[in-house]
Design a protein around this motif. Structure first.
Motif, PDB file in Angstrom:
ATOM      1  N   ASP A  32      -9.949  -6.014 -21.251  1.00  0.00           N
ATOM      2  CA  ASP A  32     -11.134  -6.844 -21.044  1.00  0.00           C
ATOM      3  C   ASP A  32     -11.742  -7.173 -22.406  1.00  0.00           C
ATOM      4  OD1 ASP A  32     -13.545  -7.985 -20.588  1.00  0.00           O
ATOM      5  OD2 ASP A  32     -14.383  -6.334 -19.408  1.00  0.00           O
ATOM      6  N   PRO A  33     -11.481  -8.380 -22.887  1.00  0.00           N
ATOM      7  CA  PRO A  33     -11.931  -8.741 -24.242  1.00  0.00           C
ATOM      8  C   PRO A  33     -13.451  -8.687 -24.408  1.00  0.00           C
ATOM      9  CG  PRO A  33     -10.447 -10.411 -23.329  1.00  0.00           C
ATOM     10  CD  PRO A  33     -10.747  -9.461 -22.215  1.00  0.00           C
ATOM     11  N   LEU A  34     -14.182  -8.650 -23.298  1.00  0.00           N
ATOM     12  CA  LEU A  34     -15.643  -8.655 -23.435  1.00  0.00           C
ATOM     13  C   LEU A  34     -16.265  -7.268 -23.449  1.00  0.00           C
ATOM     14  CD1 LEU A  34     -16.633 -11.710 -21.202  1.00  0.00           C
ATOM     15  CD2 LEU A  34     -16.382 -11.582 -23.693  1.00  0.00           C
ATOM     16  N   GLN A  35     -15.483  -6.249 -23.053  1.00  0.00           N
ATOM     17  CA  GLN A  35     -16.118  -4.935 -22.961  1.00  0.00           C
ATOM     18  C   GLN A  35     -16.277  -4.260 -24.336  1.00  0.00           C
ATOM     19  OE1 GLN A  35     -14.128  -1.525 -21.278  1.00  0.00           O
ATOM     20  NE2 GLN A  35     -12.080  -2.411 -21.586  1.00  0.00           N
ATOM     21  N   CYS A 224     -13.623  -8.264 -31.671  1.00  0.00           N
ATOM     22  CA  CYS A 224     -14.666  -7.614 -30.867  1.00  0.00           C
ATOM     23  C   CYS A 224     -15.663  -8.679 -30.418  1.00  0.00           C
ATOM     24  CB  CYS A 224     -15.375  -6.551 -31.698  1.00  0.00           C
ATOM     25  SG  CYS A 224     -16.660  -5.700 -30.756  1.00  0.00           S
ATOM     26  N   SER A 225     -16.019  -8.650 -29.122  1.00  0.00           N
ATOM     27  CA  SER A 225     -16.944  -9.675 -28.615  1.00  0.00           C
ATOM     28  C   SER A 225     -18.365  -9.467 -29.157  1.00  0.00           C
ATOM     29  CB  SER A 225     -16.957  -9.674 -27.082  1.00  0.00           C
ATOM     30  OG  SER A 225     -17.369  -8.398 -26.627  1.00  0.00           O
ATOM     31  N   LYS A 226     -18.648  -8.261 -29.676  1.00  0.00           N
ATOM     32  CA  LYS A 226     -19.990  -8.015 -30.255  1.00  0.00           C
ATOM     33  C   LYS A 226     -19.833  -7.419 -31.652  1.00  0.00           C
ATOM     34  CE  LYS A 226     -22.019  -7.100 -25.752  1.00  0.00           C
ATOM     35  NZ  LYS A 226     -21.980  -6.058 -24.727  1.00  0.00           N
ATOM     36  N   ASP A 299     -15.186 -11.474 -34.512  1.00  0.00           N
ATOM     37  CA  ASP A 299     -15.215 -11.786 -33.071  1.00  0.00           C
ATOM     38  C   ASP A 299     -13.972 -12.531 -32.588  1.00  0.00           C
ATOM     39  OD1 ASP A 299     -15.779 -14.168 -34.263  1.00  0.00           O
ATOM     40  OD2 ASP A 299     -17.554 -14.620 -33.047  1.00  0.00           O
ATOM     41  N   ASN A 300     -13.285 -13.196 -33.474  1.00  0.00           N
ATOM     42  CA  ASN A 300     -12.177 -14.019 -32.973  1.00  0.00           C
ATOM     43  C   ASN A 300     -10.810 -13.629 -33.502  1.00  0.00           C
ATOM     44  OD1 ASN A 300     -12.749 -14.763 -35.515  1.00  0.00           O
ATOM     45  ND2 ASN A 300     -12.935 -16.959 -35.132  1.00  0.00           N
TER      46      ASN A 300
END
Ligand SMILES: O=C(O)CCC(=O)C(=O)O
Ligand SMILES: [Fe+2]
Length: 366
Positions: A32-35, A224-226, A299-300
Motif C-alpha cells: 500500500d503505497p499510501l501507508q 514515501c507518501s509522507k 515521495d516519488n
C-alpha cells in the motif's frame, strides 16, 4: 603486506550485534503505497524541513584526488579545511571507472527488485549485522527508518560470510568484489593525504589500523507518501575511520549537520562522497570532525546509496595521537579504547546522533 596484514591467520569472522526484526519497508510500500505506520512517523521536531535547501549543497567541499596524488599543496590544504569545517567532501577524479560505478548500481537495483522471498535468502539473522535486513533496531519502542539494507563485511576476505552475498542477479558477488577493491584503492590513497595533514608520513594512518577492515552497506530508501514525516536513516555519525559513499546521480536524500542546519549533499554525477568517521576524530583529538548526517525519503522515487566503511582491526587501540594534543593545554578529549569495544558498543544502540561516542570521551568532559 607489512603491518596492515598482521591479523590473518586462524581468525574467525566476527559477529557483531543483535537486532529486533522489523517490517520490510519496500514491501510495506508495495502492499500500500499510501501507508506510513505510526512507528515511522517522527516527532515534529525531528522531521525534515520542507524548505528546499538545495542551494547550500554547493558549499560542501569538492576535492580532486588526482591533484592530491600529485602532492598538490593547495588541494591538501583544501582537504585539511574540509575535514575541520565540514567533516565531509565530495571526491572527483578518483580514478574509479564510471562503468564500474554504473555496473554496481545496475546490479544492486536488480537485487532490490527481486521478490522478498528471494532477497530473504540472504536475510540478516537476529544475532548479526550481515545480510539483508535492518541494523540498529534494539527496542520495540524506537522509531524506525524508512529503508532496508544489505550489509556485508568484504575485507579481510576471511571475514566474509558468503551465505549473505547475493548470487542473484548473476555476477552481483563479483561486482561487489570489484567495486569494493576499487573503493579500497581510493581509501588508501586518501589515507596517504590524511596522514600528511595529520603531520605523519604517508603510510602512517594505514599502519594505525593494524589491518584495514572494510564493510559494504547498500541502503534502499523506498518512495514515501509522507516524506516530510519520516527519515530514511536517523541522524548519526559513522564509527568508521572514513566512509566512502556512492549515490544515485539524480536522486537527493543525504544531509549533513553544519552549524545546526541540515545541509543537503546533492550528487555530483560520478563523484564519491567521503565523510570523516569517529576514529579520525579520535586520532586527531577532535581537530577533524565526524559529522552527524541523515537521509530523507522522496515521495516519488526510490533512492539507493552505497556506503563503504573503512575501519581498524578490533584489537587496535584508538587514542589521540600525541602530536595532535595541544602541548599548552594538554587537553585530551578522547581516552584509549579498543576498537572492537567501541564498534560493538555503537552497534548495540539505536542510531542517535553522536551519543555512541561518549564512551570514548575522557570522563571529565563527558
Ligand atoms: O544514504 C545515505 O546517503 C547515507 C547513508 C549512511 O549514512 C550510512 O549508511 O551510514
Ligand atoms: Fe552514515
Amino acid at each position: 603486506m607489512g603491518s596492515n596484514e598482521t591479523f590473518t591467520e586462524n581468525e574467525e569472522a566476527p559477529t557483531y550485534a543483535p537486532w529486533i526484526p522489523v517490517p520490510n519497508v519496500q514491501e510495506l510500500v508495495r502492499e500500500d503505497p499510501l501507508q506510513v505506520p505510526q512507528r515511522y512517523v517522527r516527532e515534529p521536531e525531528n522531521r525534515p524541513e520542507v524548505t528546499d535547501m538545495s542551494h547550500l549543497s554547493s558549499l560542501v567541499p569538492v576535492i580532486d584526488l588526482s591533484l592530491l596524488l600529485l602532492g598538490n599543496k593547495e588541494e591538501l590544504n583544501k582537504l585539511d579545511l574540509a575535514c575541520q569545517d565540514w567533516g565531509f567532501f565530495q571526491v572527483v577524479n578518483h580514478g574509479v571507472a564510471k562503468e564500474l560505478l554504473q555496473k554496481m548500481k545496475d546490479a544492486a537495483a536488480e537485487f532490490f527488485e527481486l521478490p522478498l522471498e528471494e532477497k530473504n535468502k540472504y536475510a540478516m539473522p537476529s544475532d548479526d549485522i550481515q545480510g539483508y535486513g535492518h541494523a540498529y533496531v534494539v527496542s520495540e519502542e524506537q522509531m524506525l527508518d524508512w529503508s532496508d539494507a544489505l550489509i556485508l563485511v568484504v575485507h579481510p576476505s576471511h571475514y566474509r560470510k558468503l551465505k549473505f552475498w547475493p548470487n542473484s542477479p548473476t555476477g552481483l558477488q563479483e561486482i561487489i568484489e570489484e567495486y569494493s577493491n576499487a573503493i579500497r584503492k581510493v581509501a588508501t590513497e586518501l589515507f596517504q593525504s590524511l596522514s600528511l595533514i595529520m603531520g605523519m608520513d604517508k603510510e602512517a594512518l594505514l599502519g594505525l589500523h593494524k589491518q584495514l577492515v572494510q564493510g559494504y552497506r547498500v541502503n534502499y530508501y523506498p518512495p514515501c507518501s509522507k516524506p516530510d514525516q519520516v527519515l530514511g536513516i536517523s541522524p548519526h555519525s559513522d564509527s568508521s575511520t572514513i566512509t566512502i559513499l556512492m549515490q544515485d546521480n539524480d536522486v537527493c536524500g543525504l544531509q549533513l549537520k553544519h552549524n545546526n542546519e541540515w545541509v543537503p549533499v546533492n550528487p555530483i554525477p560520478d563523484a564519491l562522497v567521503v565523510n570523516v568517521g569517529d576514529i579520525i576524530e579520535m586520532w586527531s583529538n577532535g581537530k577533524y570532525k565526524s559529522i552527524e548526517h541523515r537521509a530523507v525519503a522522496n515521495d516519488n522515487k526510490a533512492r539507493v546509496s552505497y556506503a563503504t566503511f573503512l575501519y581498524p582491526h578490533e584489537e587496535a587501540e584508538i587514542e589521540p595521537l600525541n602530536h595532535m594534543i595541544d602541548p599548552k593545554t594538554k587537553q585530551q578529549i578522547y581516552k584509549t579504547v579498543k576498537y572492537g569495544d567501541y564498534l560493538r558498543n555503537s552497534m548495540k544502540r539505536k542510531l542517535e546522533g553522536k551519543a555512541h561516542t561518549e564512551m570514548a570521551k575522557v570522563e571529565t568532559l563527558a
